[in-house]
Design an enzyme around this catalytic site. Structure first.
Site, PDB file in Angstrom:
ATOM      1  N   PRO A   2     -11.408   8.584  -2.567  1.00  0.00           N
ATOM      2  CA  PRO A   2     -11.550   9.261  -3.846  1.00  0.00           C
ATOM      3  C   PRO A   2     -12.586   8.582  -4.712  1.00  0.00           C
ATOM      4  O   PRO A   2     -12.560   7.371  -4.903  1.00  0.00           O
ATOM      5  CB  PRO A   2     -10.172   9.130  -4.478  1.00  0.00           C
ATOM      6  N   GLU A   3     -13.478   9.409  -5.212  1.00  0.00           N
ATOM      7  CA  GLU A   3     -14.449   8.955  -6.197  1.00  0.00           C
ATOM      8  C   GLU A   3     -14.091   9.629  -7.514  1.00  0.00           C
ATOM      9  O   GLU A   3     -13.042  10.243  -7.616  1.00  0.00           O
ATOM     10  CB  GLU A   3     -15.870   9.315  -5.732  1.00  0.00           C
ATOM     11  N   HIS A  92       3.872   6.452   5.309  1.00  0.00           N
ATOM     12  CA  HIS A  92       2.947   5.660   4.491  1.00  0.00           C
ATOM     13  C   HIS A  92       3.119   5.894   2.999  1.00  0.00           C
ATOM     14  O   HIS A  92       2.196   5.658   2.225  1.00  0.00           O
ATOM     15  CB  HIS A  92       1.490   5.911   4.894  1.00  0.00           C
ATOM     16  N   ARG A 112      -4.080   3.599   4.676  1.00  0.00           N
ATOM     17  CA  ARG A 112      -4.760   2.338   5.001  1.00  0.00           C
ATOM     18  C   ARG A 112      -4.394   1.189   4.077  1.00  0.00           C
ATOM     19  O   ARG A 112      -4.750   0.048   4.338  1.00  0.00           O
ATOM     20  CB  ARG A 112      -6.281   2.561   5.002  1.00  0.00           C
TER      21      ARG A 112
END
Length: 274
Positions: A2-3, A92, A112
Site C-alpha cells: 500500500p502506498e 495471518h 508477510r
DNA sequence: ATAGGCGCCTGCTGGC
DNA sequence: TGCCAGCAGGCGCCTA
C-alpha cells in the site's frame, strides 16, 4: 503493497465504520507483528472510543480518547478492515479489536508481517515519532520552491528521490514509476539536472496520478483491499508499472524494466529520455 | 551523502 | 509432478 492512495482509501472507508465506536476487546495472535506491539496495549485500548481516523504518508492514525493514538503501517501485505465478527478469521490475522455496537471487528491481517502497529500515549509522542523519522510533506502540500530545493540538493536520481519518505511522504514503487511516465522523465535522471519546467511537471504529475488512483480506490495487485474489504481498481490504469515488454500507450514502443534504487523500475525508453 | 546489499516474512510463478 | 530461483505496493540497518 500500500502506498498513499491505498492507505487513503483504507482511512476513508474505516472512518465511518470506526468513529464514535468503543473498543470492547483486543486479541493479538501469538505471532503478532514484526515490530512494536506490547502486551500492555490491549488492556489500555479496551473501553476507549475512536475519535478520528487519519493518515500521514503511508501511516494510518486512529485517534482515541485519553490522547491514545494507534498508528498502523501496512508494510507490503497489510490489510486493515472492519468486518462482522461472525466472518471467519482469515489466516495471518494478527490483531482483532472487537467494537461495541453491532459486533463488528477491526482486523489487521498481514501475511508477510512487514507491517506494524504501535500505541502512542499522547499526541506529542506521535509528533516526535514523525520528527524522528524525518517524514516529509504530503505530496499535495509540496510547493514549487520546496520541490526545486530538494531536487537541486542531491546527486540522486529522480526515482530514488520519489521513494524517499523524507522528501515527500506516501510515494512507493508503483506511483513513482507512473508519475515519472506521466511527466515524461527518465527515472535514472539525476535530480539536480532537472530544470524548473521538468521539476514542475513531475510535481504536478505526481499529484495528478495520486488523485486519480485515490478516485479508483487504489491499486490491488495481490493483497491490497480497502477498509471495507473491497479491492481497488487503479491497477487497470497502469501505463508502465508491471507492463515490461508491452506497448507504451503513447508511442507503442515496448516498456522497459530496469533495477534502480534497489527496486524494479518501469518506463518507456522512447518517451522518457535521459 | 549515497549506493548497494542484506534481512525481515510468506506466497506465488516460471523454468527446468 | 517437484524443486528452486526469483519476484513482490516497505523499510531499516550496515558497509564501502
Amino acid at each position: 503493497m500500500p502506498e498513499l492512495p491505498e492507505v487513503e482509501t483504507v482511512v476513508r472507508e474505516l472512518r465511518p465504520r470506526l468513529v464514535g465506536r468503543r473498543i470492547a476487546a483486543v486479541t493479538v495472535s501469538s505471532l503478532a507483528l514484526r515490530r512494536h506491539w506490547s502486551d500492555e496495549w490491549g488492556p489500555r485500548l479496551v473501553g476507549r472510543r475512536v475519535r478520528a481516523v487519519g493518515r500521514r504518508g503511508k501511516w494510518i492514525l486512529v485517534a482515541l480518547d485519553r490522547q491514545l493514538h494507534l498508528v498502523i503501517h501496512l508494510g507490503m501485505t497489510g490489510q486493515l478492515t472492519v468486518v462482522p465478527g461472525g466472518q471467519p478469521l482469515a489466516g495471518h490475522t494478527h490483531v482483532v479489536l472487537d467494537l461495541d455496537r453491532g459486533g463488528d471487528q477491526l482486523r489487521f491481517r498481514d501475511v508477510r508481517r512487514f507491517g506494524s502497529a504501535t500505541l502512542f500515549e499522547a499526541r506529542g509522542q506521535l509528533e516526535e515519532f514523525f520528527r524522528q523519522t524525518g517524514l516529509g510533506p504530503e505530496p499535495f502540500d509540496v510547493d514549487a520552491g520546496y520541490w526545486a530545493g530538494r531536487l537541486a540538493a542531491t546527486s540522486r536520481c529522480l526515482k530514488a528521490l520519489l521513494l524517499d519518505q523524507r522528501v515527500v511522504a506516501g510515494v512507493g514503487n508503483i506511483y513513482a514509476d507512473e508519475s515519472l511516465y506521466e511527466a515524461r522523465l527518465h527515472p535514472a535522471r539525476p535530480a539536480r539536472n532537472t530544470g524548473p519546467a521538468d521539476a514542475g511537471r513531475l510535481r504536478r504529475a505526481l499529484v495528478a496520478v495520486l488523485r486519480r488512483a485515490i478516485a479508483k480506490r487504489g491499486s490491488s495487485i495481490r493483497d491490497y483491499v480497502g477498509g471495507s474489504g473491497r479491492r481497488g481498481a487503479y491497477q487497470r490504469e497502469f501505463r508502465v508499472y508491471g507492463r515490461p515488454g508491452q506497448p507504451c500507450p503513447r508511442c507503442r514502443g515496448p516498456i522497459a524494466r530496469i533495477r534502480l534504487a534497489g527496486r524494479s523500475t518501469h518506463f518507456c525508453p522512447q518517451c522518457q529520455r535521459l
